[in-house]
Structure formats: structure tokens, C-alpha cells
Motif scaffolding. Structure first.
Motif, mmCIF file in Angstrom:
data_model
loop_
_atom_site.group_PDB
_atom_site.id
_atom_site.type_symbol
_atom_site.label_atom_id
_atom_site.label_comp_id
_atom_site.label_asym_id
_atom_site.label_seq_id
_atom_site.Cartn_x
_atom_site.Cartn_y
_atom_site.Cartn_z
ATOM 1 N N ASN A 41 39.089 46.233 31.520
ATOM 2 C CA ASN A 41 38.469 46.967 32.732
ATOM 3 C C ASN A 41 37.491 48.124 32.004
ATOM 4 O O ASN A 41 37.944 48.650 31.007
ATOM 5 N N MET A 172 48.400 43.306 41.378
ATOM 6 C CA MET A 172 47.363 43.387 40.529
ATOM 7 C C MET A 172 47.473 42.841 39.076
ATOM 8 O O MET A 172 47.088 43.139 38.257
ATOM 9 N N ASP A 213 46.911 38.235 42.117
ATOM 10 C CA ASP A 213 46.178 38.392 43.036
ATOM 11 C C ASP A 213 44.548 38.454 42.476
ATOM 12 O O ASP A 213 43.694 38.919 43.190
ATOM 13 N N GLY A 214 44.415 38.655 41.108
ATOM 14 C CA GLY A 214 43.224 38.348 40.629
ATOM 15 C C GLY A 214 42.519 39.782 40.218
ATOM 16 O O GLY A 214 41.391 39.725 40.152
ATOM 17 N N ASP A 215 43.215 40.610 40.583
ATOM 18 C CA ASP A 215 42.711 42.236 40.114
ATOM 19 C C ASP A 215 43.102 42.507 38.660
ATOM 20 O O ASP A 215 44.257 42.194 38.345
ATOM 21 N N THR A 216 42.196 43.267 38.025
ATOM 22 C CA THR A 216 42.553 43.793 36.636
ATOM 23 C C THR A 216 42.617 45.039 36.769
ATOM 24 O O THR A 216 41.547 46.041 37.156
ATOM 25 N N GLU A 265 54.142 40.182 44.199
ATOM 26 C CA GLU A 265 54.324 40.746 45.176
ATOM 27 C C GLU A 265 54.382 39.646 46.336
ATOM 28 O O GLU A 265 53.230 39.136 46.782
ATOM 29 N N SER A 294 42.812 30.540 43.914
ATOM 30 C CA SER A 294 42.381 30.313 45.131
ATOM 31 C C SER A 294 43.513 30.756 46.204
ATOM 32 O O SER A 294 44.660 30.352 46.152
ATOM 33 N N ASN A 295 42.975 31.729 47.106
ATOM 34 C CA ASN A 295 43.798 32.019 48.137
ATOM 35 C C ASN A 295 44.211 31.022 48.929
ATOM 36 O O ASN A 295 45.127 30.739 49.606
ATOM 37 N N LEU A 296 43.453 29.837 49.117
ATOM 38 C CA LEU A 296 43.750 28.689 50.237
ATOM 39 C C LEU A 296 44.770 27.618 49.312
ATOM 40 O O LEU A 296 45.615 27.355 50.086
ATOM 41 N N VAL A 297 44.681 27.739 48.225
ATOM 42 C CA VAL A 297 45.640 26.840 47.373
ATOM 43 C C VAL A 297 47.087 27.799 47.457
ATOM 44 O O VAL A 297 48.060 27.253 47.767
ATOM 45 N N LEU A 381 50.896 32.977 48.027
ATOM 46 C CA LEU A 381 50.441 34.182 48.916
ATOM 47 C C LEU A 381 51.072 34.198 50.166
ATOM 48 O O LEU A 381 50.892 33.232 50.858
ATOM 49 N N TYR A 385 52.996 39.674 50.671
ATOM 50 C CA TYR A 385 52.155 40.148 49.727
ATOM 51 C C TYR A 385 51.087 41.191 50.679
ATOM 52 O O TYR A 385 50.595 42.252 50.092
ATOM 53 N N ASN A 389 50.740 45.229 50.102
ATOM 54 C CA ASN A 389 49.473 45.903 49.732
ATOM 55 C C ASN A 389 48.997 46.744 50.585
ATOM 56 O O ASN A 389 48.074 47.500 50.409
ATOM 57 N N LEU B 296 43.377 42.946 46.516
ATOM 58 C CA LEU B 296 43.917 44.333 46.814
ATOM 59 C C LEU B 296 43.058 45.288 47.592
ATOM 60 O O LEU B 296 43.288 46.089 48.602
ATOM 61 N N GLY B 316 35.122 48.198 37.799
ATOM 62 C CA GLY B 316 35.273 48.231 36.596
ATOM 63 C C GLY B 316 35.626 46.915 35.817
ATOM 64 O O GLY B 316 35.035 46.669 34.689
ATOM 65 N N TYR B 317 36.128 46.043 36.424
ATOM 66 C CA TYR B 317 36.391 44.680 35.875
ATOM 67 C C TYR B 317 35.030 43.576 36.324
ATOM 68 O O TYR B 317 35.280 42.579 35.951
#
Lengths: 394, 394
Positions: A41, A172, A213-216, A265, A294-297, A381, A385, A389, B296, B316-317
Motif C-alpha cells: 500500500n 482486510m 475481502d480484497g483489501d490491502t 471475518e 468474487s463476491n458472487l462466488v 461471504l 462479515y 465490518n 470494507l 493507497g493500494y
């Protein structure tokens, strides 16, 4: 739990967050060789700014960690706070402050209550315990529901040594290592040039192959400390002993990485997304990542629905991956639901539904384009979760 | 609702899905000029395989649409089914079957019940109605909670004309146009070379700037039909009239795009993520996308938490975006919560909390790196999103 010679651990309640321990200390009796991998990041938390050059200098003797506050987006004051806390540890232990690393996790944008953390340093230094690794793992938890610590003894050709690894992280979580802290301690004697590339590779194959969740995050950090107290022959690059050591580190980190996904989470499932038959490993990883994020997956996993249409769609929109839709095979564990891009029928899909009821399973996608292969680990998901969050700060 | 001269509409219940209309027909009295934008997913549904070359040929007179089944991952049979249904429409209307486009939305991997759809064609052709656009919009809904149709009359220098646009989509919404169907009908007379680049640009600024869940479907399709029945002067590229026409198309598509986000599965909020001060527009869009797709961030919106730490982390990412963390400003509508990368304090954050209670608001991020600017529209991530997508097939 294997105790690692020459390392001791302590945790304490500094009052940064309500209830329970919120700071911890890891100390080696002698300055240890070290390596580090840090967040990609561009918004980098203060403890990373302070710690990165110290690790790059090659020696580390103590790591001070706090939860409850990330000390990120805190400007010049944040860096001063991080340095001051490290200095307090150095004074108390009577070591050079350049040998002290600091790490933080928690809320972003709120000044670190540095006075509270500094006040806890004497208690930390006074309660160091060789068997305290699990307590450290507990003290650094944020939304984690269980502590994460693993250890191993390696009996190799050049003697035996031990490793212990601690991690925190539940949300995260994504490449690259979002809000994820991990510390690996070993008493092995190793050549100075060995550690950094070895740690980088191990992180790529573990923490950088998981997603919740795909966040860094701004605070991710993995440190490896080796203090040469085991009495083994020095492990040199290119040797069989180096391979053994690398495998041990990588296994420990992968174990921790899976624990993090399992503790994702609100997660109820740990799913391995394995893509094989890709043009190369990079494309395999890219395709696996597309499915894993993928949120759908991920909601279909929660719904225990063998919805391979969402999986094949995620494969289809993966960037820069060569795909022939009519050659794709998909399996849930051993049950094949797609052959040559087409459904294998209702009966097998029903069997796949049973696989999805398992707490852990593997989705294997064969692209039939080459020998590239890679895995990603993901969670489902869930309602929880969202709940965790949406409520986290309030 | 403005009626568009020479276009008529019908919908019917073919029995593809339980309850309500599940197929629709759009017909122009004369072959219309046309343009199309299709999914970038490499797994392409059968109706797109059939329709794409027909649209590329430049003329289209009828569009047959069904919901309840995507006719995707259905192999050679799927393409035969799509062609046969188009042929049934052509026979009934006594037109060339190359003038018939087909579009599908619904479950992937299940053969299209083509016989049911073909059986519905006479009823569709027999009930065509100039005022039936809203009924078409309803018939093509899947998880949509309301139908999406907009219209406009343009009174320009070269005469007046009308446009009507229909869309469906609520989940799997993401660039590029996931499970999204849209049809724009106009009676304007336009130059043949005008439509395709104009539609492409309008889609980029509307449907390709929204996200609900980050997934791109196998079936996305936007068609623009212009039948020159309005009696206006032919609109030529580069003219003021062309600018008016392009603006009208883009406004209609953006209106539909926002309706889709507002109807995002389980969504309770429509949030504009506006990034300005980027090096260029491309970087602005990349940064806006990173924020708009962060789970998030989206759960924080649901929790009505002005959690700017998650926003700054997502900035940032963002890949390949030039950022100086110490120059970032963030606003929720008019309330500034971050100045030069630091919190503006608890009082303003509380005011921002009030902004988050609104059903629609704007998060503006100023990077102070240049003049690049772009927006993304996103929804919050809610319990209902998980519920809808965990239960969708079962």
C-alpha cells in the motif's frame, strides 16, 4: 509448542483498547539476523516507516507490537510516537534502539496513545517468558476470534533447530497481506544472504495467496528473526539444508495463512481455489485470484450452492489469462461439475452440493492450456462479515 | 414517457421461469441503424455469439429478450437455440433473420428451453404496442426490484427526435456491464458512422463506471437502434447536433446506470466516488474504482460509519495511481474529514456521520497531483446482498 532457544515473549494491557492485553514484546537474547516483507500500500503506517530501514540493516533484537491503534495516517507525530516507543524498549533492555522493531494494528487515523504504550514497557520487559508466544498471539488480535501460533522442530543434516511463528489477521485480508502481522522466530544459524529472498518467496506462497475481502492494509508486516542459538551448522544458500529451512518457513506461514482465512471475518468455510492447466503459474494465480475474490462466488459458498456458472464467469473475466471456454473443467473436491465448459448434469451437481456442506473443500479448475498451476485460499461471504465490518468502529 | 416513432414493444410469459412475464420483443417498423457493446468476459453466452455479427453488419429490426435463463455455457446447442428463436421471430414478422438480435439473462449452464420461447413468439408479435416499453423493462428483470426505463425528447437545430432506453441489472454489476442488458431506441436519423463510437463512449461513462459486486457477466449487452422515423436532418459526426445526440444518449445511460446501483442487490445507498486532482483521468478512474469496489468501504457505508481510513487505504493500494499520502483530502459531500492525509478532527467526523445517513451522497477524494477527474457509482454492502446471492439459485 516448541520453544525457540533464546527467544522470550511478554504481553500486557496498556489500556489502548478496552479489555485484555493490547501490547506485546518479542526479545532475543542476542541480536538476531532478520528479514522483512512490508505492505505494498502506498499509504504506509508510521511503524513501517520506522521499522523497514532497521530490518534492512540486518539485525533485530526486539519487536514491540500493539493492537487497538494502527498508528497510520498520523503524520510526523505518528513516526515520533513509533520511535519513542521503540526507544523506551531499548532503554529498558539496554540495547541499541536501532535493534528494536515496532508494529501496530487497529484503527487508522487516530494518534497512537504512545504514553500508555511506553508506560507498559517496564511490565513487558519484566515478564518475558520463553513459553509466552501464545500470549503474544492473543495480545495482537483485533477482530480475530482465535490466536494464531505454530511451531516446528527441524532435525536436519547439520543439526536441529526450532521455529515458532505468530500471526494476527481476520479481515482486510488480501494480497498483499492486508492488516496482517506475522513474526517468525528461529534459533537456526543461517547465512546472512539467505533470509530476505527466502521470506519473500514464502510470503508470496502463503499470505499473498489468501483473500478474505480484497483489501490491502497500511500496516502489513512479516518479520523473520534468526538468532543462531541452536548450534546447527550455518545454513548456506543453495544447500539441501537451505531447502529444508525454506520448506519449514513456508509450511509454517501457509499454516498461519489458512488459519487467517478460516478465521476470516464471519467465515464458515475455508476453500482452496486451485487452477491448473494454465499457460503458466502467473496466469494460474491470476485466474485463481479472480475466482477467490468474487463476491458472487463467495456468497454461493455460504449458500452451499454449487453455482459453477459464477466460477466460470470469474475465470472468463480474469485479466490476461488465456482461456478456451470450451475446454474448461471444474471439480468440487472429486466431483466434476463441468467438462469442456458444459454441465456434467444434475446428478453430479447434487453430489457437488454435498461437498459444499463441508467446512473445507477444494474447487479445482483445469484450463487445459499448459502446465501452469497455482492456488488461492478464500472464505465464504456471510451475514456476519457484513455485521462485523459495518459495526467495527462503532 | 416519450413514445419513439416506429418502435413497438411486447412482453409475455413463456414459462421459462415461474410467475410473470419472462420474455419480450422490441420491433422497429423499418430496419434500424444499430450499434452494440458486448461483455469483455472471455466466456461469452450464446445470444452474444449470434447477435454480435448481426449488429456489426449495421442493421437491426427486432430484439428478442428472455429472462430466467442466460443461455451461457450451453455449447453448440445454445447457439442453435438462440438462432432458432431469432428465426421464429423473423418468420412471424416476415423479415430477414439477420435483422433479429437475441439477448438472455438468468441462470448459467442450463440449456435454454427454446421450445417454450419459440411458442411465445406469436403472442409477442401479436401484442406489439407503441407504449409497451415499461412492460419490456419488467419482463427482463431477474433480481431487479423495480423496472428501469427512461425517455427523452430532444428539440435540436435540425428538428426534434425522441429516445427511450430500457435496462435490467441489479447484481453482478461491475465493469464491464455485468449481467446487464440495455436497449436504446431512437427515431433520430443519424449518419451510419456515428453510432458505434458514440455508444462505446456513453457506456464507458455510465455502465462501465458503476459497481455493485465486482463481477462481470457472460451476457452483458447494450444495443442502440436508430430508425430515422423522426424526420430530423441526418445527424453527422462532428456537428453540434451530434454533440446534442451524444449527450442525450449518455444522460439516459447514466440515469439507468444509477438506477441499477440504487437497485443493487440489497443496496440501501447510492454513493458517488469522485476522485479529482489525479495525474490524469485514467488514474482518477482507477483510484475511484479501488474505493468503489472495496468491501470494507461498502460495509462501512452500510454501517453509516465515516471510516475514511478504509477509503485512504483503498486509494493507497490502487494499482498504478500516483499518490502522495500527505496531500490527500477527503470529503463526504461538503464535510472535509481528511486534510493533507490527516484527520480534521472528531467534530467534522461526526458531521460526516450525518452525511452517511443520507440515501445518496458523494465521497470526494482530492489527490492534488494534477487535473485528472473521474467518478464511480457504488452501493453499500448489506445483509440482504449476502442473502440474495446465497439464495439466488435455490
Amino acid at each position: 509448542m516448541h520453544e525457540v532457544t533464546g527467544f522470550s515473549f511478554a504481553s500486557a494491557a496498556a489500556g489502548i483498547k478496552a479489555g485484555g492485553d493490547d501490547c506485546a514484546l518479542i526479545v532475543s537474547t542476542t541480536p538476531a539476523q532478520c528479514a522483512g516483507v512490508f505492505t505494498r500500500n502506498k499509504v504506509i503506517a508510521a511503524p513501517l516507516v520506522v521499522t523497514r530501514p532497521r530490518i534492512a540493516a540486518g539485525r533485530c533484537q526486539a519487536v514491540l507490537i500493539n493492537s487497538g491503534n494502527a498508528n497510520a495516517c498520523t503524520g510526523a507525530r505518528g513516526e515520533e510516537d513509533a520511535r519513542a516507543c521503540a526507544a523506551a524498549v531499548a532503554r529498558q533492555l539496554e540495547i541499541d534502539e536501532q535493534l528494536v522493531a515496532v508494529a501496530s494494528t487497529g484503527v487508522i487515523g487516530v494518534p497512537l496513545p504512545a504514553a500508555l504504550l511506553q508506560a507498559a514497557v517496564p511490565a513487558l520487559c519484566g515478564s518475558l517468558d520463553d513459553g509466552g508466544a501464545a500470549a503474544v498471539a492473543s495480545a495482537i488480535m483485533t477482530t480475530d476470534s482465535f490466536n494464531k501460533v505454530v511451531s516446528r522442530q527441524v532435525v536436519g543434516t547439520g543439526g536441529s533447530y526450532r521455529l515458532c511463528a505468530i500471526a494476527k489477521g481476520a479481515g482486510m485480508i488480501h494480497p498483499n497481506m492486508a492488516t496482517m502481522l506475522a513474526f517468525v522466530m528461529t534459533d537456526a544459524a543461517v547465512d546472512d544472504t539467505l533470509l530476505q529472498p527466502l521470506l519473500k518467496r514464502a510470503v508470496d506462497n502463503s499470505f499473498n495467496s489468501i483473500t478474505v475481502d480484497g483489501d490491502t492494509s497500511t500496516n502489513d508486516m512479516v518479520l523473520l528473526l534468526a538468532n543462531a542459538q541452536a548450534g546447527n551448522e550455518v545454513i548456506c544458500p543453495g544447500s539441501a539444508a537451505a531447502d529444508e529451512f525454506a520448506a519449514a518457513v513456508e509450511e509454517l506461514l501457509l499454516e498461519l495463512a489458512k488459519m487467517i482465512v478460516r478465521d476470516g471475518e464471519g467465515a464458515t468455510k475455508l476453500v482452496q481455489i486451485k487452477v491448473c492447466g494454465a499457460v503458466d503459474d502467473v496466469q494460474a494465480k491470476q485466474a485463481a485470484r479472480s475466482v477467490a475474490t468474487s463476491n458472487l462466488v463467495k456468497t454461493a459458498f455460504f449458500g452451499e450452492d454449487a453455482n459453477w456458472g459464477r466460477i466460470i464467469a470469474a475465470i472468463g473475466y480474469a485479466d490476461a489469462v488465456v482461456v478456451d471456454p470450451e475446454r474448461i473443467d471444474i471439480f468440487f473436491d472429486d466431483v466434476q461439475v463441468v467438462r469442456d465448459g458444459l454441465s456434467t448434469g444434475a446428478q453430479l451437481e447434487e453430489q457437488a452440493g454435498a461437498v459444499l456442506k463441508r467446512p473445507e473443500f477444494c474447487v479445482r479448475v483445469d484450463l487445459h492450456q499448459g502446465n501452469g498451476e497455482s492456488s488461492y485460499y478464500t472464505s465464504d461471504l456471510t451475514y456476519d462479515y457484513v455485521k462485523i465490518n459495518a459495526d467495527y468502529r462503532t
